[in-house]
Design an enzyme around this catalytic site. Structure first.
Site, PDB file in Angstrom:
ATOM      1  N   GLY A  77     -10.147  27.417 -37.057  1.00  0.00           N
ATOM      2  CA  GLY A  77     -11.179  27.561 -38.084  1.00  0.00           C
ATOM      3  C   GLY A  77     -10.648  27.892 -39.455  1.00  0.00           C
ATOM      4  O   GLY A  77     -10.923  27.179 -40.431  1.00  0.00           O
ATOM      5  N   LEU A  78      -9.840  28.911 -39.540  1.00  0.00           N
ATOM      6  CA  LEU A  78      -9.355  29.370 -40.836  1.00  0.00           C
ATOM      7  C   LEU A  78      -8.514  28.275 -41.483  1.00  0.00           C
ATOM      8  O   LEU A  78      -8.624  27.972 -42.665  1.00  0.00           O
ATOM      9  CB  LEU A  78      -8.520  30.634 -40.648  1.00  0.00           C
ATOM     10  CG  LEU A  78      -7.953  31.225 -41.930  1.00  0.00           C
ATOM     11  CD1 LEU A  78      -9.097  31.581 -42.876  1.00  0.00           C
ATOM     12  CD2 LEU A  78      -7.133  32.466 -41.615  1.00  0.00           C
ATOM     13  N   ASP A 137       0.806  -1.218   0.000  1.00  0.00           N
ATOM     14  CA  ASP A 137       0.000   0.000   0.000  1.00  0.00           C
ATOM     15  C   ASP A 137       0.840   1.270   0.000  1.00  0.00           C
ATOM     16  O   ASP A 137       0.320   2.357  -0.237  1.00  0.00           O
ATOM     17  CB  ASP A 137      -0.959  -0.001   1.199  1.00  0.00           C
ATOM     18  CG  ASP A 137      -2.024  -1.095   1.076  1.00  0.00           C
ATOM     19  OD1 ASP A 137      -1.894  -1.952   0.181  1.00  0.00           O
ATOM     20  OD2 ASP A 137      -2.980  -1.093   1.877  1.00  0.00           O
ATOM     21  N   ASP A 166     -13.171  33.700 -35.739  1.00  0.00           N
ATOM     22  CA  ASP A 166     -12.491  32.419 -35.915  1.00  0.00           C
ATOM     23  C   ASP A 166     -13.176  31.295 -35.130  1.00  0.00           C
ATOM     24  O   ASP A 166     -12.983  30.120 -35.407  1.00  0.00           O
ATOM     25  CB  ASP A 166     -11.029  32.522 -35.469  1.00  0.00           C
ATOM     26  CG  ASP A 166     -10.211  31.388 -36.071  1.00  0.00           C
ATOM     27  OD1 ASP A 166     -10.008  31.410 -37.298  1.00  0.00           O
ATOM     28  OD2 ASP A 166      -9.827  30.472 -35.324  1.00  0.00           O
TER      29      ASP A 166
HETATM   30  S1  SF4 Z   1      -2.075  -7.060  -2.544  1.00  0.00           S
HETATM   31 FE1  SF4 Z   1      -3.431  -5.286  -2.588  1.00  0.00          FE
HETATM   32  S2  SF4 Z   1      -3.841  -4.867  -0.439  1.00  0.00           S
HETATM   33 FE2  SF4 Z   1      -2.046  -6.188  -0.500  1.00  0.00          FE
HETATM   34  S3  SF4 Z   1      -0.297  -4.833  -0.477  1.00  0.00           S
HETATM   35 FE3  SF4 Z   1      -0.768  -5.259  -2.596  1.00  0.00          FE
HETATM   36  S4  SF4 Z   1      -2.119  -3.576  -3.192  1.00  0.00           S
HETATM   37 FE4  SF4 Z   1      -2.088  -3.614  -0.962  1.00  0.00          FE
END
Ligand code: SF4
Ligand code: SF4
Lengths: 509, 434
Positions: free
Chosen positions: A413-414, A36, A278
């Protein structure tokens, strides 16, 4: 379960990170596995932040599950306080830790830290990024702005609520709107969360009213402040010239200032550019719009009322504001598309046959594949959405930026006329691109301009196809569409030269 | 958090560590194994990777891969929702529905890989059972179902590839008795590198060569006691263990990075297949010369420059070895998320003795050490790079080292170039950055 290749929003704890990173002196301890930590790169790479986000992840592992993940969380909190010395802390869990039910709030409270700790409960399997940001901001405002309402507030003072880290042009919007407010005589008390400290939040009640720039983030907090401290808040989001005027009028009224005098302060080139000769060619261009609710609704108004486009599709991934988007879509005679499935959006784009797509990075990719010009109007963001130059979306300068960035993908445009007139000239043939597209003009085998063929469409006979090519190509797309619609309506499976001219006669009546 | 200075513990293998090993157990700033899908799905061109996970997993994939993948990706996430957890929806039915949608959209897919994540593991969703069931029901003819975990609680970054290859190995057929000796090269390599190695093996007279993963999922090499395995990547702990349990012979040379590593790696195969030394010399000579020339050129820019590697891919010790021995760089700290002493024994023997080798991570402490050491170049993840640049450190993204072809003779120069560029750029810019 939901199948997702790309998503419009991250999980809610990423929303919380956007608040923590936007603020000063706030630290976020997140109970989460190592992977994460990818979320850091959103800030350091996409937004090019020079600092790491103020987030400590516990990064528990499988072997910790049987043992004591709660202890890991407590250590992480104590270490973070000692190392970063924040003024305040927010604590919470990501999707995996939510399943462990370790109760970060309770654990942090048990530590008896010397700083205020705000516990977040962000249901990861239910809610998404913007909701997470709104909820986090609300929890902080509730915790720090709950004091007594001050007496004798300056009526012409406001807070600006909603800008976050990783927001689509938030940084520049704040600067632009601050300037605008100051120019009409309004004092800005606190901007939050961007740049605010926990202490600044305690000063929120000192303003007379609130300016809500991003309802997705700030609506909940603004409602709370209205109830608790009697601060009304603005309903208009100043994106586009018209909305900008409405916004200034609304603010002047809230601040007790002269509305006409305030309106006179607005200086923008965009209305004149749209009126200039234009821009004639912009008339009736079909645009498909998709984004967060605020930006999509604003874009539709600009498209129709300020550029003379035809809005042929309008939608949003913001379910929390679906009602507003539906109401807006109705005024364009459309049914709003409310979805977070980008494949569904792609289908809708193909069906609507737009000449310009205004969307997110996701729609930009779809448009690229379909060879339809596109401009990005909303999150999810990409490194390109943080340009080096000043480029707000809001306020008078925002209207200018929008004019440029939407019109630029379309041909001038032109230039289009000239290309049409000299179509058979050896250097000016259909395959040639304008010089600003020079590198692309090497590959001349690409099919002509926007051409989206829905399944079951009538087929073009050879001679009809070459006759179509004789029509100047700035109107060719329209001719093609009209003819195909005519053929479909009349049950014709093949389009001949006859059909082409029958259709022309039919539609010019 | 706890730091263990491991000076005494005798390693299981004869290899002695060049220096004390620093074991860290604090906050890690690394990707999880899901990330390896980004290169795996480019390699196996008829496979689809379906992560069974959360919105976080989907968001990780899109952030790490960038929205810059233009083709529709052959990976996706089946996002677990509230109703799945509340038991309102049967997870297996849901999975069936999603797999059917994937197959309908991509009928050319021949392999569907169900990839486990932290949430799927914590709720104990049995994906191997799901894969078995999908296979047994025979609804998707001609599609092979596999499963492995890329979860962050189990795997770090490249370990996702390890787990995937291990699941592939489990599916490989056993070779017949008295099968001819075969060479199996395990670990993802860029196609161009794979082709170069194949040409070299052929020229050496080693004709029976398989690569794992294969480019097409329908070509499954058989394995057994007559298979000799060369690891092309250092992070294949599980895969190697499984191959050995199937009777395969595992070689432990240096990894094929740089002139020295590539030669040692090829030499190990040549020895196992009884290639004549004269022939080996003749076949490898041109490549060795080219690599040496490229490295000599690189040396002029890298010599004496200090290097700090954050733990990411497990390639770090091998990289430090090439850069110190062939380009004259001076590694200060070599971090790795996990140190497989057996696979790395040859590498560790060649590392300078004064280097700090660290396993695991406590990112804030590591950043403290980095600031103290003030290296000329730092290899780190994408989350750390810009903040370090802003502090004045030249950095290199570690993920580039797994995306860029760097193995073999003809990529030795490219490998060095990756490290030269940030330094050269710093020297060029005269902007007086803020
Ligand atoms: S599997 Fe999903 S929840 Fe687990 S660390 Fe990777 S991204 Fe995060
Ligand atoms: S660059 Fe060339 S083609 Fe493009 S607008 Fe200018 S003059 Fe026209």
């Amino acid at each position: 379960m939901q199948l997702a290749m790309w998503t419009y929003e991250g999980p809610p704890h990423v929303g919380a990170m956007r608040i923590a990173t936007a603020m000063r002196g706030l630290h976020y301890v997140l109970h989460a596995p190592q992977g994460d930590t990818y979320a850091d790169l959103l800030f350091t790479m996409i937004e090019r932040d020079a600092k790491r986000p103020p987030v400590t992840y516990t990064t528990f592992q499988a072997r910790d599950l049987g043992a004591d993940t709660a202890a890991i969380f407590k250590t992480a909190c104590a270490d973070a306080e000692a190392r970063f010395k924040p003024d305040a802390m927010i604590v919470g869990a990501s999707c995996t830790a939510e399943l462990l039910q370790d109760d970060p709030g309770g654990l942090a409270a048990a530590l008896g830290l010397s700083i205020p700790v705000v516990a977040l409960e962000l249901p990861s399997y239910q809610k998404k990024e913007n909701w997470g940001a709104a909820e986090t901001f609300y929890r902080l405002v509730r915790s720090f702005a709950a004091g007594p309402t001050p007496e004798g507030r300056n009526p012409a003072s406001c807070n600006i609520l909603g800008p976050t880290a990783l927001g689509f042009r938030h940084r520049d919007d704040v600067e632009e709107i601050c300037q605008l407010l100051v120019s009409i005589g309004v004092t800005v008390n606190v901007v939050a969360p961007l740049g605010a400290s926990a202490h600044d939040l305690t000063r929120l009640p000192q303003a007379a009213f609130n300016v809500v720039l991003y309802p997705e983030i700030a609506a909940t907090s603004a409602s709370f402040l209205k109830e608790r401290h009697g601060q009304p808040f603005t309903k208009t989001v100043p994106i586009g010239s018209g909305a900008c005027r409405d916004f200034v009028a609304e603010v002047a009224q809230l601040a007790g200032l002269d509305v006409e005098a305030a309106l006179a302060k607005i200086q923008s080139r965009a209305p004149w550019y749209a009126a200039s000769i234009d821009s004639n060619y912009l008339t009736g261009k079909r645009v498909f719009i998709f984004g967060d609710a605020t930006h999509a609704i604003a874009a539709a108004r600009i498209a129709r009322d300020e550029l003379g486009f035809t809005v042929c599709g309008l939608g949003s991934y913001t379910r929390e504001f679906a009602r507003d988007v539906r109401a807006a879509a109705k005024t364009y005679g459309l049914e709003a598309l409310i979805t977070d499935d980008h494949l569904e959006v792609e289908d809708a784009i193909i069906a609507a046959q737009p000449e310009l797509v205004l969307g997110t990075q996701m729609e930009r990719h779809v448009a690229k594949r379909l060879k339809v010009p596109c401009a990005v109007i909303s999150s999810p963001v990409h490194v390109q959405d943080f340009p080096a130059r000043y480029s707000p979306q809001m306020g008078p300068e925002g209207a200018n930026v929008i004019f440029d960035s939407w019109v630029h993908p379309l041909m001038m445009g032109l230039e289009e006329h000239l290309l049409g007139m000299f179509r058979d000239d050896f250097e000016f043939h259909d395959g040639a691109n304008p010089s600003h597209l020079a590198p692309a003009s090497q590959k001349t085998s690409e099919p002509e301009a926007p051409q989206i063929v829905p399944p079951g469409a009538p087929a073009w006979a050879q001679d009809a196809e070459s006759e179509l090519k004789k029509i100047p190509f700035f109107v060719r797309g329209k001719a093609r569409r009209n003819t195909e619609r005519f053929a479909t309506d009349h049950g014709l499976s093949t389009i001949t030269i006859e059909t082409l001219y029958d259709a022309k006669a039919h539609y010019s009546r | 958090m706890t730091t263990v200075l491991d000076r005494t513990a005798a390693p299981a293998t004869p290899s002695t560590l060049p220096a004390p090993l620093l074991r860290e157990r604090g906050q890690r700033e690394v990707f999880c194994g899901l990330t390896s899908i980004i290169w795996l799905h480019r390699k196996l061109q008829d496979a689809f990777f379906l992560i069974v996970g959360s919105r976080t997993c989907a968001h990780l994939m899109q952030s790490a891969a960038g929205v810059m993948i233009f083709a529709e990706p052959r990976f996706a996430t089946a996002i677990i929702e509230d109703r799945d957890l509340a038991g309102m929806a049967d997870l297996h039915d849901e999975l069936d529905r999603i797999v059917a949608r994937v197959v309908a959209r991509r009928p050319e897919i021949r392999m569907i890989v169900l990839v486990g994540s932290c949430p799927s593991e914590v709720i104990k969703l049995d994906l191997s059972k799901a894969a078995e069931r999908l296979q047994a029901r025979g609804q998707h003819d001609g599609v092979r179902f596999l499963t492995y975990t890329g979860s962050g609680i189990e795997t770090t970054f490249t370990e996702g590839e390890d787990r995937f290859l291990a699941s592939l190995v489990a599916a490989l057929p056993a070779q017949e008795q008295n099968a001819k000796p075969r060479l199996l090269v395990a670990g993802c390599l860029a196609d161009v590198v794979e082709d170069q190695f194949r040409r070299i093996f052929t020229a050496l007279g080693i004709e029976q060569v398989d690569f794992l993963p294969m480019r097409e999922s329908t070509v499954m090499p058989s394995i057994g006691p007559s298979t000799t395995v060369l690891l092309a990547q250092p992070y294949l702990t599980e895969t190697a263990r499984l191959l050995q349990s199937r009777g395969c012979q595992l070689l432990h040379p240096l990894f094929p990075l740089g002139e020295e590593g590539t030669t040692a790696w090829l030499q190990a195969a040549a020895d196992a297949f009884g290639v004549d030394p004269g022939r080996f010399e003749a076949i490898t000579r041109p490549g060795r010369d080219r690599a040496r020339i490229a490295m000599t050129r690189a040396r002029s820019e890298l010599e004496g420059k200090t290097l700090f590697l954050f733990p990411d891919s497990q390639l770090e010790p091998a990289l430090a070895r090439v850069l110190s021995r062939e380009a004259g760089m001076v590694p200060i700290e070599v971090g790795t998320p996990f140190l497989n002493r057996q696979h790395l024994s040859a590498e560790l023997d060649l590392l300078p003795t004064d280097v700090t080798l660290s396993e695991g991570q406590d990112v804030d402490r590591q950043l403290d050490r980095l600031r103290d050491a003030a290296p000329d170049l730092t290899v780190c993840g994408m989350g750390l790079a810009n903040p370090l640049e802003a502090e004045g450190f030249a950095t290199k993204w570690s993920i580039e080292l797994v995306f860029t072809p760097i193995q073999g003779y003809d990529q030795a120069g490219d490998l060095a170039e990756l490290f030269i560029r940030p330094l050269r750029r710093r020297a060029l810019l005269q902007t007086g950055r803020a």
